[in-house]
Design an enzyme around this catalytic site. Structure first.
Site, mmCIF file in Angstrom:
data_model
loop_
_atom_site.group_PDB
_atom_site.id
_atom_site.type_symbol
_atom_site.label_atom_id
_atom_site.label_comp_id
_atom_site.label_asym_id
_atom_site.label_seq_id
_atom_site.Cartn_x
_atom_site.Cartn_y
_atom_site.Cartn_z
ATOM 1 C CB CYS A 1 -23.309 138.986 18.410
ATOM 2 S SG CYS A 1 -22.208 137.728 17.965
ATOM 3 C CG ASP B 1 -54.301 151.621 50.431
ATOM 4 O OD1 ASP B 1 -54.522 152.438 51.203
ATOM 5 O OD2 ASP B 1 -55.325 151.551 49.338
ATOM 6 C CB CYS C 1 -21.939 134.833 21.632
ATOM 7 S SG CYS C 1 -20.740 135.920 20.652
#
Length: 752
Positions: free
Chosen positions: A29, A446, A26
């Site tokens: 952890c 550009d 989870c």
């Protein structure tokens, strides 16, 4: 086996080390591992729960030492290697995990159905209890709460050894407590109580919680199974991308024979053969042969591209017809294909600011839930409720809490979005792009190589006087191309390309800055600036004069062609606009975005291009550093700026913008500077990329709102005694399932 991404040399420099972390169940952890690593001096770590990868910037530490720190936190770690990226076509850890969970889920579900029925019956109607009824319930429940629930118990035990807690701790404690309480009730001396209504089996009749313990196991296993399967689907796009790589390659030996070897053994500058239907094994240059190449799987570009000798080809693309001999210029992890796979994986391992907050909350979530559960149970006891009622409330709080949804909210959306983007030729490098996209109000382009194809071509041919037939046009173009074929000028290449079969030239002369001349088929031909061509004989032809004025007003280059002293034609040469330019700009403007063109061309050329594609304004005569200044000025004015370029001379501008999008095949500068890489040379991917980023952010916000809202609402409801533990377990499993399923909707982005 490839070496780890980071070696062990030069330990005193800052190095990026990536570890595969196993055993995390989870977000709590992941938060715990991250906290342990960040406590080390000179270490900055980020742990992603969804991908199980720790990304660490470390000074003075080797990968083995960091793995040891993770091991001490109760998890397993190993250096992340390049092969874990390139071999994803054969590795699907989430799919394998889903299959293991499915076996436990099926057994648990089969036993849970009769267990729930009998538990309810025996609790509500004690007179229905047959001899040995307690042993029957225990026999049905035992495999579920032990073997089927073992993934939760094993993690909880490991956490206990390391004096930590996680989501599994909540689940395991809830299952064990419900089982122990039930066994005490079933085999104890408590006299049976008659009840009425199904809820009395949970709330006020005999305390038979075996079906709750088994039900929580079933629901959580179901949630984890669907979560693992969904994460497997989320990674399927990346595995599909990795699948594009060739497995074997036919190397061309000096004697002309071919030797088939694994593609991973191909070396730089080796020549290899690719036939129709085969995948090109590495980036390279065509040495011999001609073939149409299918780029669709890599770039999403449907139209095949024809490759000739000296053409560059990209690994991972497929030869459709013809035989190519290719000299490898980049192999293995150095290919563009491998770089793109790494971009996707790196994007999936990064964290957004919102996710860091969620992980921090998840890190303290489990201990807080235990405190809330204990206080809720105590409050019910103090208020005069029975022990059964207080236990039911405590159990409900334990099983309904879910930090998993918090941990999955952002990374699952990013996994799906980056995978879908890769299928569309859009590579989102990280969360910076996602967090910036919603405030973008200005898009700067550009010109050369971005709005245009970056290659000069003859755009118009205007004939003088009466020479307006197609035959006259082809004749003059052929004469001009013949003379220019001896020149190395870029404009010469454009004129030569306009004639299918230029003839030979004799007596070629090039006059620097003016033009060229030569003898072609008995004619003296001159091609060059109008002022040079008319130096001896002025041109008064109205059509040619008009063509010259029109072309120069658009910023295009105009050359005259003279044959035997007579000006025969005016050729207009320009960089061709991409077919997708106008549509892409229109799409951006329809989204309320301001568009600006930056170019080194003169004012006339800049305004002409802006008008052709529908750009709002143009800034001309720009040097690369000047582009950065314009972007900085826009940002100082309060605008959030996206820059679209090809990365050739606009790398600083891509970095200087709030959001950089590099379009085309992607130079090294572009890969390093841009936030989003658009592999397909199609400007329509610009609005598509912005839309994908916005859709991803919407999904992340929806996931976060659900994850936070669920826990904020569910825990008080359970503490108030309004949910029985069985429904609480189902709700907890559903919360994670909702987040992952919501993220999977991004797989359909852009589908027609």
């Amino acid at each position: 086996m490839a070496a780890p991404v980071v070696g062990d040399a030069d330990l005193q420099s800052v190095r990026r080390i990536r570890l595969d972390v196993l055993g995390m169940s989870c977000a709590a952890c992941a938060s715990r591992v991250e906290t342990k690593l960040n406590k080390i001096p000179g270490v900055r770590a980020s742990v992603n729960f969804a991908t199980r990868v720790a990304t660490i910037d470390a000074v003075g530490m080797a990968a083995d030492e960091l793995c040891g720190v993770v091991e001490k936190a109760g998890y397993h770690a190993a250096p992340h290697t390049e092969t874990t990226v390139l071999d994803k076509r054969t590795k699907d850890p989430d799919g394998a995990h889903a299959r293991r969970l499915l076996r436990r889920l099926l057994v648990a579900a089969v036993l849970f159905v009769p267990l729930a029925d009998l538990s309810t019956l025996f609790a509500i109607v004690p007179s229905a209890r047959v001899p040995g009824w307690g042993y029957i319930l225990t026999a049905l429940a035992a495999p579920v709460v032990t073997w089927a629930a073992w993934p939760f118990h094993s993690v909880a035990l490991r956490n206990a050894r390391h004096r930590t807690t996680s989501m599994e701790t909540l689940i395991s404690v809830g299952i064990v407590a419900a089982t122990a309480w039930s066994l005490s009730s079933v085999f104890g001396d408590q006299p049976p109580r008659e009840g009425s209504g199904i809820w009395r089996a949970i709330l006020n009749s005999d305390s038979i919680y075996l079906e709750v313990a088994a039900g929580v196991t079933v629901f959580v296993l179901a949630g984890r199974y669907f979560e693992a399967r969904a994460k497997s689907k989320a990674g399927s796009a990346l595995r599909a991308l990795a699948e594009l790589g060739a497995k074997n390659v036919a190397v061309l030996l000096p004697d002309g024979a071919e030797l088939v070897i694994p593609a991973s053994e191909l070396k730089k500058r080796q020549r290899f053969v690719t036939r129709p239907g085969e995948t090109i094994a590495a980036d390279g240059v065509v040495v011999d042969g001609s073939a149409a190449i299918d780029m669709s799987a890599m770039t999403g570009e449907a139209k095949p591209v024809r490759a000739y000798p000296a053409a560059s080809v990209v690994g991972g693309t497929v030869v459709m017809d013809g035989r190519l001999v290719i000299e490898a210029t980049a192999v293995g992890a150095d290919t563009q294909f491998a770089a793109m796979v790494r971009l996707v994986e790196q994007a999936q391992t990064q964290k957004a600011r919102a996710q860091r907050l969620a992980d921090h909350i998840a890190g303290v979530f489990v201990p807080v839930v235990f405190v809330i559960a204990g206080l809720a149970g105590a409050a019910w006891l103090v208020s005069g409720a029975g022990a059964d009622r207080a236990f039911s409330v405590t159990l409900g709080v334990l099983v309904i809490a879910c930090p998993c949804a918090l941990g999955l909210a952002t990374p699952t959306a990013m996994m799906v979005a980056s995978g879908r983007g890769a299928q569309l030729g859009i590579f989102i490098k990280g969360y910076r792009a996602l967090e910036t996209i919603r405030s973008i109000d200005t898009v700067v382009f550009d010109k050369t190589g971005t709005l245009t194809v970056g290659q000069l071509a003859v755009s118009t041919v205007t004939m003088a006087g009466s020479g307006t037939s197609e035959r006259d046009r082809e004749e003059v173009l052929g004469l001009a191309a013949a003379v220019e074929s001896a020149s190395e000028h870029a404009m010469a290449a454009a004129i030569v390309a306009a004639s299918p079969d230029p003839g030979p030239v004799n007596g070629f002369v090039a006059v620097a800055g003016c033009g060229v001349s030569g003898e072609v088929g008995g004619h003296h031909v001159e091609v060059g600036k109008p002022s040079w061509i008319t130096r001896t004989t002025p041109c008064h032809d109205a059509a040619l004069v008009s063509a010259r004025l029109d072309g120069e007003s658009r910023g295009e280059t105009v050359v005259f062609v003279s044959v035997d002293g007579v000006v025969r034609a005016a050729l207009t040469i320009a960089d061709t606009l991409k077919d997708s330019a106008a549509a892409a700009v229109a799409a951006l403007r329809s989204r309320g975005l301001r568009t600006i063109l930056l170019t080194g061309d003169n004012r006339a050329a800049a305004d002409a291009v802006a008008a052709q594609v529908g750009i709002d304004s143009a800034v001309a005569d720009m040097l690369p550093e000047g582009k950065v200044d314009v972007i900085q000025r826009l940002r100082e004015e309060g605008h959030t700026v996206a820059m679209v370029g090809d990365g050739i001379n606009d790398g600083p501008a891509l970095v200087g913008a709030d959001l950089g999008l590099a379009i085309g095949r992607g130079t090294d500068v572009a890969l390093g500077a841009a936030d989003i890489i658009l592999v397909r040379d199609d400007l329509n991917t610009v609005p598509q990329a912005l839309d994908l980023a916005r859709a991803t952010m919407r999904t992340i916000r929806m996931n976060m709102i659900w994850a936070f809202g669920y826990n904020v609402a569910a825990i008080p409801i359970a503490a108030a005694g309004l949910l029985n533990p069985l429904i609480a377990g189902a709700a907890m499993a559903f919360s994670s399932f909702f987040v992952v399923s919501n993220s999977l909707r991004l797989r359909n982005f852009g589908a027609q």
